[in-house]
Design an enzyme around this catalytic site. Structure first.
Site, mmCIF file in Angstrom:
data_model
loop_
_atom_site.group_PDB
_atom_site.id
_atom_site.type_symbol
_atom_site.label_atom_id
_atom_site.label_comp_id
_atom_site.label_asym_id
_atom_site.label_seq_id
_atom_site.Cartn_x
_atom_site.Cartn_y
_atom_site.Cartn_z
ATOM 1 N N LYS A 224 0.851 -1.190 0.000
ATOM 2 C CA LYS A 224 0.000 0.000 0.000
ATOM 3 C C LYS A 224 0.892 1.247 0.000
ATOM 4 O O LYS A 224 1.917 1.265 0.688
ATOM 5 C CB LYS A 224 -0.879 -0.035 1.249
ATOM 6 N N SER B 193 -9.641 1.335 3.014
ATOM 7 C CA SER B 193 -8.858 2.176 2.137
ATOM 8 C C SER B 193 -7.799 1.438 1.337
ATOM 9 O O SER B 193 -7.273 1.993 0.367
ATOM 10 C CB SER B 193 -8.185 3.274 2.963
ATOM 11 N N SER C 282 -9.590 -1.118 7.152
ATOM 12 C CA SER C 282 -9.057 -0.919 5.800
ATOM 13 C C SER C 282 -8.315 -2.096 5.178
ATOM 14 O O SER C 282 -7.973 -2.024 4.000
ATOM 15 C CB SER C 282 -8.128 0.294 5.783
HETATM 16 N N1 GLN Z 1 -12.917 3.352 6.499
HETATM 17 C C1 GLN Z 1 -12.374 3.786 7.758
HETATM 18 C C2 GLN Z 1 -12.090 5.258 7.723
HETATM 19 O O1 GLN Z 1 -12.422 5.854 6.770
HETATM 20 C C3 GLN Z 1 -11.174 2.992 8.093
HETATM 21 C C4 GLN Z 1 -9.957 3.437 7.381
HETATM 22 C C5 GLN Z 1 -8.749 2.625 7.715
HETATM 23 O O2 GLN Z 1 -8.833 1.560 8.329
HETATM 24 N N2 GLN Z 1 -7.602 3.148 7.360
HETATM 25 O O3 GLN Z 1 -11.560 5.815 8.623
#
Ligand code: GLN
Length: 494
Positions: free
Chosen positions: A80, A155, A179
């Site tokens: 990532k 994400s 994420s």
């Molecule tokens: N979807 C969650 C957020 O927007 C989690 C994001 C993540 O785990 N980095 O914060």
């Protein structure tokens, strides 16, 4: 003849050691797969063709010399793009860091390189890992490999999509609120978040430091455990990393579920959970009980408030972490004429996208004098309640199960104008981030649109071995070996 890009890591490792093919062959296979899929998918932000090639050649030379540092030697792996890679652009999918080349490797990256892995490139994400669909990337969204009209989740959507189509054998993401697990669920691959502190965060671009953890994406539970083996363990560069013996996760898969007590979380099986998702999860629970587990319903009553607490704590920490992007030391700097303050505010307005700005505003407000206790303090108290809920659940059961995501993948654009609907995507994953405990998503089937359904297994702190044992049982019961239509053939089981 199976395309090499469809092998699991374990099967590819066997072929490398028997001399059936080389690491360069494996790299060629994933590069070919990327050249077929990337135009539609956009899983990668950067393909490091040169770096990958020389790493693959080095791995082949090591094999030829009889040197073998373990199961990842010669295996192409994606990262990532919020993990620092020395000399390779690392952007966190933000204009703020466009073109930035870190002067060092994240600890996870260094460990992977030491393990002989071949880093293929950097995958797309929601800007600074804020989002659940990979639509918040400043460089264009990633699509779902099962149907490009749908999101891959987020994400870490790029990592999930790359593993699903075979443009990498495995990948790493970060999980702050889901994420890794949610995109894994939406793309039909295995994604896990370790216990907080098991994996070093050094060199991970920080979002919410008390929640962030790095973890693997894989096409099998065994591959997932193999990837975790390579990166887990204490690191002197991360003060929150746990100093203790690390088990051999890939050796913890056998044993089945006979005699285990499994709690199905009733609070994550009701309203808001899609009926097909719920049906698949309870069907799997029945099969686990046929396989000898005792499956009981367990409540986690504070999960009702977990989402709200997360969306105060995570923005609060992000507002502090992202204060460093001010145009002074690195990243974007505005050309505006004026005072230093003008330069800083223009830099931030130009460099950050709308979701990141929303989070910084929310977080700054929640931390401001007069509101701190009502918002941030209250959210921390909810976090304690969530932890207590888990602790009392684990007095009754060994592991907990639930859906990973309340729905399967949703159409591109459907939730991007409605932050609350987007935030709800994390309702099943956030509790384990707040408690700091491990959790994994395993694909168990497809819905009637042909989109994957993820099954979550959660375990107590440092309970990864048990979690993997249950996940391996779920995987073998589900017999889910289908591959995303964008990839050509089936995964070859080890
Ligand atoms: N979807 C969650 C957020 O927007 C989690 C994001 C993540 O785990 N980095 O914060």
């Amino acid at each position: 003849m199976t395309d090499l890009a469809d092998l699991t890591i374990v099967a590819a490792g066997r072929g490398l050691r028997s001399g059936e093919f080389s690491s360069v062959d494996l790299l060629d296979a994933v590069t070919r797969r990327a050249s077929i899929t990337e135009a539609q998918l956009h899983a990668y932000l950067t393909l490091d063709k040169k770096g990958a090639r020389s790493a693959a050649e080095a791995a082949d030379a090591a094999f030829a010399d009889g040197k073998d540092v373990g199961p990842l030697q010669g295996i192409p792996i994606a990262l990532k793009d919020n993990m620092c890679t020395i000399g390779v652009e690392t952007t966190a999918a933000s204009q703020m860091l466009a073109g930035w080349k870190p002067p060092y490797d994240a600890t996870v990256v260094r460990r992977l390189k030491d393990a002989g892995a071949v880093v293929t490139g950097k995958t797309n994400l929601d800007e600074f890992a804020m989002g659940s669909s990979t639509e918040n990337s400043a460089f264009g969204e990633t699509r779902n490999p099962w149907n490009p009209d749908f999101v891959p989740g987020g994400s870490s959507g790029g990592s999930a999509a790359a593993v699903a189509v075979g443009s990498a054998f495995g990948a790493f993401g970060s999980d702050t609120g889901g994420s890794i697990r949610q995109p894994a669920a939406l793309c039909g691959v295995v994604g896990m978040k370790p216990t907080y502190g098991l994996v070093s965060r050094y060199g991970l671009i920080a979002f919410a430091s008390s929640l962030d953890q790095i973890g693997p994406f894989a096409r099998s539970v065994e591959d997932s455990a193999t990837l975790l083996d390579a990166i887990a363990g204490w690191d002197r560069f991360d003060s929150t990393s746990i100093d203790g013996a690390v088990p051999n996760f890939s050796g913890s898969l056998d044993g089945g579920v006979g005699g285990l007590r499994i709690g199905i979380v009733s609070d994550l099986m009701g309203e808001g959970i899609d009926t097909q998702v719920r049906g698949a999860v309870s069907g799997m629970a029945d099969k686990l009980s046929e396989a000898g587990a005792e499956v009981v319903e367990v409540g986690l009553p504070s999960t009702e408030f977990a989402l709200s607490a997360y969306y105060l704590i995570a923005p609060a920490e992000c507002s502090s972490n992202l204060a460093r992007f001010d145009g002074v030391r690195y990243g974007h700097r505005s050309n505006v004429e004026g005072t230093t303050e003008d330069m800083m505010s223009h830099t931030r307005a130009e460099g950050f996208g709308p979701e990141v700005i929303r989070r910084i505003l929310l977080g700054t407000y929640a931390l401001s004098a007069g509101y701190y206790d009502a918002f941030y303090g209250q959210a921390q108290r909810v976090r304690t309640l969530v932890r207590r809920d888990f602790a009392s659940a684990y007095e009754k059961v060994d592991v907990l199960i639930s859906p990973t995501s309340p729905t399967t993948a949703f159409p591109v654009g459907e939730r991007s104008a409605d932050p609350i609907a987007m935030y709800y995507s994390d309702v099943c994953t956030i509790p384990s981030n707040l408690s700091g405990e491990p959790a994994i998503s395993v694909p168990i089937g497809l819905d009637d649109k042909g989109l994957p359904i993820g099954f979550q297994v959660m375990a107590p702190s440092l309970g990864e071995e048990l979690m993997y044992r249950v996940a391996a049982a779920v995987e073998s019961i589900s017999e889910f070996t289908k591959r995303a239509p964008l990839a050509s053939s089936e995964v070859v089981a080890p």
